[in-house]
Design a protein around this motif. Structure first.
Motif, PDB file in Angstrom:
ATOM      1  N   PHE A  66     -34.977  32.257 -20.327  1.00  0.00           N
ATOM      2  CA  PHE A  66     -35.759  32.898 -21.377  1.00  0.00           C
ATOM      3  C   PHE A  66     -34.752  33.635 -22.266  1.00  0.00           C
ATOM      4  N   ARG A  67     -34.608  33.180 -23.507  1.00  0.00           N
ATOM      5  CA  ARG A  67     -33.534  33.672 -24.371  1.00  0.00           C
ATOM      6  C   ARG A  67     -33.979  34.724 -25.379  1.00  0.00           C
ATOM      7  N   GLY A  68     -35.240  34.648 -25.803  1.00  0.00           N
ATOM      8  CA  GLY A  68     -35.674  35.615 -26.794  1.00  0.00           C
ATOM      9  C   GLY A  68     -37.145  35.485 -27.127  1.00  0.00           C
ATOM     10  N   LEU A  69     -37.631  36.492 -27.833  1.00  0.00           N
ATOM     11  CA  LEU A  69     -39.004  36.494 -28.329  1.00  0.00           C
ATOM     12  C   LEU A  69     -38.928  36.451 -29.847  1.00  0.00           C
ATOM     13  N   TYR A  81     -46.375  34.553 -31.670  1.00  0.00           N
ATOM     14  CA  TYR A  81     -45.319  35.070 -30.805  1.00  0.00           C
ATOM     15  C   TYR A  81     -44.808  33.903 -29.972  1.00  0.00           C
ATOM     16  N   MET A  82     -43.519  33.617 -30.089  1.00  0.00           N
ATOM     17  CA  MET A  82     -42.936  32.447 -29.440  1.00  0.00           C
ATOM     18  C   MET A  82     -41.872  32.874 -28.421  1.00  0.00           C
ATOM     19  N   CYS A  83     -42.033  32.404 -27.203  1.00  0.00           N
ATOM     20  CA  CYS A  83     -41.049  32.622 -26.153  1.00  0.00           C
ATOM     21  C   CYS A  83     -40.026  31.492 -26.251  1.00  0.00           C
ATOM     22  N   ILE A 121     -31.173  30.943 -37.619  1.00  0.00           N
ATOM     23  CA  ILE A 121     -30.776  32.242 -37.069  1.00  0.00           C
ATOM     24  C   ILE A 121     -30.786  32.184 -35.553  1.00  0.00           C
ATOM     25  N   PHE A 122     -31.858  31.667 -34.958  1.00  0.00           N
ATOM     26  CA  PHE A 122     -31.840  31.668 -33.491  1.00  0.00           C
ATOM     27  C   PHE A 122     -30.917  30.613 -32.913  1.00  0.00           C
ATOM     28  N   PHE A 123     -30.616  29.544 -33.629  1.00  0.00           N
ATOM     29  CA  PHE A 123     -29.574  28.619 -33.163  1.00  0.00           C
ATOM     30  C   PHE A 123     -28.220  29.327 -33.100  1.00  0.00           C
ATOM     31  N   ARG A 124     -27.942  30.156 -34.112  1.00  0.00           N
ATOM     32  CA  ARG A 124     -26.686  30.914 -34.106  1.00  0.00           C
ATOM     33  C   ARG A 124     -26.648  31.864 -32.914  1.00  0.00           C
ATOM     34  N   PHE A 132     -30.647  38.655 -24.470  1.00  0.00           N
ATOM     35  CA  PHE A 132     -32.058  38.526 -24.843  1.00  0.00           C
ATOM     36  C   PHE A 132     -32.302  39.265 -26.153  1.00  0.00           C
ATOM     37  N   PHE A 133     -33.002  38.618 -27.079  1.00  0.00           N
ATOM     38  CA  PHE A 133     -33.208  39.200 -28.403  1.00  0.00           C
ATOM     39  C   PHE A 133     -34.667  39.111 -28.819  1.00  0.00           C
ATOM     40  N   SER A 134     -35.008  39.977 -29.785  1.00  0.00           N
ATOM     41  CA  SER A 134     -36.306  39.945 -30.441  1.00  0.00           C
ATOM     42  C   SER A 134     -36.036  39.698 -31.916  1.00  0.00           C
ATOM     43  N   LEU A 135     -36.585  38.610 -32.430  1.00  0.00           N
ATOM     44  CA  LEU A 135     -36.363  38.213 -33.821  1.00  0.00           C
ATOM     45  C   LEU A 135     -37.712  38.101 -34.517  1.00  0.00           C
ATOM     46  N   LYS A 136     -37.855  38.810 -35.617  1.00  0.00           N
ATOM     47  CA  LYS A 136     -39.079  38.750 -36.423  1.00  0.00           C
ATOM     48  C   LYS A 136     -38.756  38.012 -37.712  1.00  0.00           C
ATOM     49  N   LEU A 137     -39.503  36.954 -37.986  1.00  0.00           N
ATOM     50  CA  LEU A 137     -39.298  36.126 -39.173  1.00  0.00           C
ATOM     51  C   LEU A 137     -40.572  36.146 -40.014  1.00  0.00           C
TER      52      LEU A 137
END
Length: 157
Positions: A66-69, A81-83, A121-124, A132-137
């Motif tokens: 599980f890499r990020g939300l 919301y995507m896991c 962004i999340f590929f980078r 583990f990160f939280s990214l809002k797009l």
């Protein structure tokens, strides 16, 4: 509000990508994405991940992280919301997918595909082995209008 999973299966410095060319009225039409989908009633993120991987690829994942939300906002669709997962081991044989074409793509060629801008962004972050990160797009139509990583706004190119 939607709850989904997305997974990039890794093998030999490649990701398994899904070219979404089949479904009509598909928000991802003609784009390249990972595998995954919407939670079913009472599913955990891992149960959704494993079910979707099996349904879309025929593969049974045996090692995943599980890499990020990722939170998606848009003026065109409901908040999602995507896991986000990566997987590096599986059993079984790759099968055809009824949502598009599955193809192994070299990681260094991913940026050449037709992707959502936020996916880059999340590929980078995945490539950099970010914790583990939280990214809002936030999108306006198909255009990425805002990106916030772990509570801090990112500059968009």
């Amino acid at each position: 509000m939607g709850l989904t999973t997305l997974c990039y299966i890794e093998k030999n410095n490649q990701y398994l990508m899904l070219h979404r060319v089949v479904k009509k009225n598909d928000i991802n039409k003609d784009k390249w994405v990972g595998i995954g989908g919407h939670f079913e009633k009472d599913e955990s993120p891992e149960e959704c991940l494993l079910r979707e991987a099996k349904e879309e690829t025929g593969l049974t994942l045996t090692s995943y992280r599980f890499r990020g939300l990722v939170t998606f906002l848009s003026d065109k669709w409901d908040t999602e919301y995507m896991c986000l997962y990566t997987a590096d081991a599986y059993e079984g044989e790759l099968s055809e997918c009824d949502e598009g074409t599955l193809e192994w793509i070299d990681k260094d060629k991913i940026g050449e595909l037709k992707l959502w801008e936020g996916d880059k962004i999340f590929f980078r972050l995945l490539q950099e082995e970010a914790p583990f990160f939280s990214l809002k797009l936030r999108y306006e139509g198909d255009m990425l209008a805002e990106a916030i990583l772990d509570g801090k706004e990112l500059k968009l190119d």
